[in-house]
Every structure is written in C-alpha cells, then in structure tokens.
Design an enzyme around this catalytic site. Structure first.
Site, short mmCIF file in Angstrom:
data_model
loop_
_atom_site.label_atom_id
_atom_site.label_comp_id
_atom_site.label_asym_id
_atom_site.label_seq_id
_atom_site.Cartn_x
_atom_site.Cartn_y
_atom_site.Cartn_z
CE1 TYR A 1 33.20 44.45 65.42
CE2 TYR A 1 34.28 42.96 66.97
CZ TYR A 1 33.93 43.30 65.67
OH TYR A 1 34.31 42.49 64.63
CB THR B 1 28.00 39.20 58.25
OG1 THR B 1 28.85 40.06 57.47
CG2 THR B 1 26.57 39.68 58.16
CG ASP C 1 38.51 45.05 59.02
OD1 ASP C 1 37.50 44.93 58.30
OD2 ASP C 1 38.47 45.55 60.16
CD GLU D 1 43.14 44.72 65.00
OE1 GLU D 1 43.88 44.87 64.02
OE2 GLU D 1 42.50 45.66 65.51
N GLY E 1 40.93 55.45 62.68
CA GLY E 1 39.67 55.40 63.42
C GLY E 1 38.45 55.74 62.60
CB ALA E 2 37.99 56.95 59.22
CB SER F 1 44.23 52.87 59.65
OG SER F 1 43.68 52.86 60.95
CB SER F 2 44.58 48.52 62.88
OG SER F 2 43.21 48.46 62.83
CG LEU G 1 37.91 54.30 55.64
CD1 LEU G 1 38.44 55.50 54.85
CD2 LEU G 1 36.79 53.62 54.83
C1 GLA Z 1 35.35 45.92 62.21
C2 GLA Z 1 35.99 44.56 62.43
C3 GLA Z 1 35.56 43.58 61.33
C4 GLA Z 1 34.05 43.55 61.17
C5 GLA Z 1 33.49 44.97 61.07
C6 GLA Z 1 31.98 45.00 61.05
O1 GLA Z 1 35.84 46.50 61.04
O2 GLA Z 1 37.38 44.68 62.42
O3 GLA Z 1 36.07 42.30 61.59
O4 GLA Z 1 33.45 42.85 62.22
O5 GLA Z 1 33.94 45.79 62.13
O6 GLA Z 1 31.50 44.41 59.89
#
Ligand code: GLA
Length: 383
Positions: free
Chosen positions: A222, A38, A173, A161, A123-124, A128-129, A126
């Site tokens: 994505y 979203t 994130d 990023e 890469g999980a 990390s980047s 969560l």
């Molecule tokens: C990744 C992207 C976020 C978001 C999510 C999906 O984590 O970095 O910006 O789009 O996917 O909600």
C-alpha cells in the site's frame, strides 16, 4: 443482525458491570462501489456504509480510565486517558488512538466503561478498523460532551489510524463510517471532503463477495503504491494526481517509467469513472454503472496491480452471471472482498450461483451476501 448485536452488548454489560448502560454507540463498516486507491490522491470515492457494524454499550466513569470488554476477542482492556505510549497491537489501540487524537485536536475526553461487539469481518477490506474507531469516537464524544461533527470526527479517526495505529490510510473508510446514510452511497471529494448522497436504486442489490483470502503484507505494498503516485504527481508538478488532466497525462505519459505510468493511469481513469458512476447511479442507470465497475477491476488488476487470483476468479464468476450489472474488487486489495451490483429480484439466486462457481474454481468456500446501505455512526438509547 444489528438488533442481535445490540442485545448482546447490553446483556454482557449488565453481567460485567451491573446495572444498565447509559447509551449504545454503533458505527458501520463499508463497501466501496467504485474509486479505489484514489482517496490518498485527493480524488473521488463512492462507498456505502453497510449493515455490518461495531456496537458499544457504555456508561460514564468518575475517573479518567476507559475499561472495555470485547465479546469478539473475549478480552478485557483498560487504559488511563492521560497516558501516552507504549503502543501495542490489538483492538484496544484503536480506542486509545481515538482518545489521543481527540485530545490532540483540543477535545478533552472523559472516562467510561463498556462492552464491544461487531460483525464486520476482520481483514476482509470492509473497514472493521474504521467501524471500531468511529464507534469509539461517537462514544467519547457523547461521554465528553463533544458536538458530533461527522467530517471532523472522521479526520480525527484517520489521524488515530495514521499516527497512533501506524497505518497510512486515506480518509474514505472513516468518512463513510461517520457520514453514511441508509439507502445511499456517498460520493466523497477526498480533497475538500465535500460529500454528495447518491441513492442506490431499488432495482439493484449490492452484493459483497468475500473470497475468504486475507491480505497479508498489505502495508508495504500500500505504501509503495502511495509513493509511486506521489512520484508521478511530482513529475508533473501537481499537488496530487487528482490535478493531472487526462490529456496532459496522455501526451506526456512516455516520460514516466512503465510502472509509475500504469499507477498514474489507474488513478486518473478511476477518478473519471467514479464521478461518472455517481451521476449514472443518480439517474438509475445501473447497467452503465456496472460497466464502469468492470473497467475499474481491470484497471486495479492490470495497472495498479492490487488484485490477486482469488479476487479475479470471484469477479469473473460474478460478471458471468446473467443478473450481474458489474463487479470489481473493493478496498485496498491483495485479498478480501469483491463487490457486485446485481438485479434486485435475482440477488438470492446470484449469491448461491456465484458462491458455488467460486468454490468449484478456487476450492475455497466464500461468504457472499446482499448488504444494505446503512446510517453512519450513531448513538442509540439503551432501552
Ligand atoms: C484502504 C484504505 C483507504 C483506501 C482504500 C483503497 O481501505 O484504508 O483509505 O485507500 O484502501 O481505496
């Protein structure tokens, strides 16, 4: 966990650079309770910063260089602040990207040396980047006398990023890693970047369920999802799917091809669920929040098609446990983690039972742990 990381970066700093670091910087990863795919539709998300973090031990340098040792990668890296490309792969590009974005944003940076370590699994899903970017941003800000403004810094990190690392992510994130608060989730309006802190009630534990699978070719999928959402928004002549009223969509859904229709339906319903979940959480109605999380998973699986069998198996195992209010995949999808909201007093039993059940059904050993909502990026004294 974080006290261990703090001790490790300080000790390694002394060994490598001699003397004491002048300060430490840390930034958390995140788990998203609800509201996925979203953010780049100008919509709503409800993530929380978690007690998995990246830590730096740092000291200023007199020249315009950054020299960092990564404990996790057992690797030294250094770069000159004034240098542009070439851009390579690897963890140091996140630091270079952040310094580039700061300079581009009119914030001159200074050189420093330091040691980095973290415990956000890579890469999980969560983030990390984002944790690495925000720990770097906090470091650069402190070293260079830049006033720390979480929202502005999150935007710069997102720019790093997007434009330096080359991943077309939304703002979620970076913003939660910058602006999270202990014991709270954060409702983010990804258009205005206004935020609202939402207490996570004591009655509930947030459990991260790492399937052990890692997302493969996630970037193309994505970007494809983003393009489909943009196509749907264009069709209805709105700036973003956030602006599409549910009634309008329902009335005119047949105008879209079946795939675009499903993508749009996910975003529209997920935005509504996210806003509702924030209000319900504020009222302590964790059972109702859980129901929305379950619905979110179905929507991500069937309409947005970003789940995978291991995530579905994990979510299923979680949802069937008696202590579970609700569970869903979290983050971009295609692998990585699910998240569950669970009765606090039964959380330990839940983690054991679900991990066993998942192993029985899938044959992989997952990492399942209760996490607590932690503070966004901060500076800590080295002593
Ligand atoms: C990744 C992207 C976020 C978001 C999510 C999906 O984590 O970095 O910006 O789009 O996917 O909600």
């Amino acid at each position: 966990m974080s006290s261990e990381l703090r001790a490790r970066v300080v000790e390694e700093f002394r060994r490598r650079f001699g003397g004491e670091p002048s300060f430490l910087a840390r930034a958390p990863g995140r788990v998203n309770l609800i509201g996925d795919h979203t953010d780049y539709n100008d919509g709503f998300v409800l993530p929380m910063a978690i007690d998995r973090e990246v830590w730096f031990a740092v000291r200023a340098r007199d020249d315009r260089r950054v020299a960092v040792h990564s404990i996790d990668f057992d690797e030294d890296a250094s770069f000159a602040l004034d240098q542009g490309g070439p851009r390579r792969d690897g963890w140091v590009e996140y630091l270079r990207g952040v310094s580039w974005a700061l300079e581009q944003g009119g914030c001159p940076t200074r050189g420093w040396e330091g040691v980095a370590a973290g415990d956000v699994p890579l890469g999980a899903g969560l983030s990390s980047s984002a944790a690495l970017e925000l720990a770097a941003a906090r470091t650069f800000a402190a070293i260079s006398g830049i006033v720390w403004q979480p929202v502005a810094m999150a935007r710069l990190a997102q720019r790093a990023e997007n434009e330096w690392v080359g991943v077309n992510c939304g703002i979620m994130d970076q913003l939660i890693s910058a602006a999270g608060e202990a014991a709270h989730a954060l409702l983010i309006d990804c258009r205005s970047l206004e935020t609202r802190l939402v207490v996570v009630p004591d009655s509930a534990a947030v459990v991260v369920l790492d399937t052990g699978t890692r997302r493969g070719l996630v970037d193309s999928a994505y970007n494809e999802r983003r393009a489909q959402c943009e196509r749907a928004a264009r069709h209805f002549h709105v700036a973003a799917l956030r602006d599409l009223e549910s009634e309008t969509f329902q009335r005119r859904a047949a105008e879209l091809d079946p795939v675009t229709r499903k993508r749009a339906r996910h975003v529209i319903t997920e935005n509504a669920r996210t806003l509702e979940a924030a209000t319900l959480l504020e009222h302590g109605d964790v059972a109702a929040v859980g129901t929305l999380m379950n619905e979110s998973h179905v929507s991500l699986r069937d309409d947005f098609e970003v789940s995978r069998p291991e995530l579905d198996a994990m979510v299923d195992a979680a949802q069937r446990h008696g202590a579970c209010f609700g569970a869903r995949m979290t983050g971009a999808g295609f692998g990585g983690c699910a998240v569950a909201l669970v009765q606090h007093e039964s959380a330990a039993a839940f983690t054991r039972a679900v991990a066993d059940e998942y192993t029985r059904n899938v044959g992989l050993r997952p990492a399942v742990y209760v996490c607590s909502a932690s503070q966004g990026a901060s500076i800590e004294s080295a002593s």
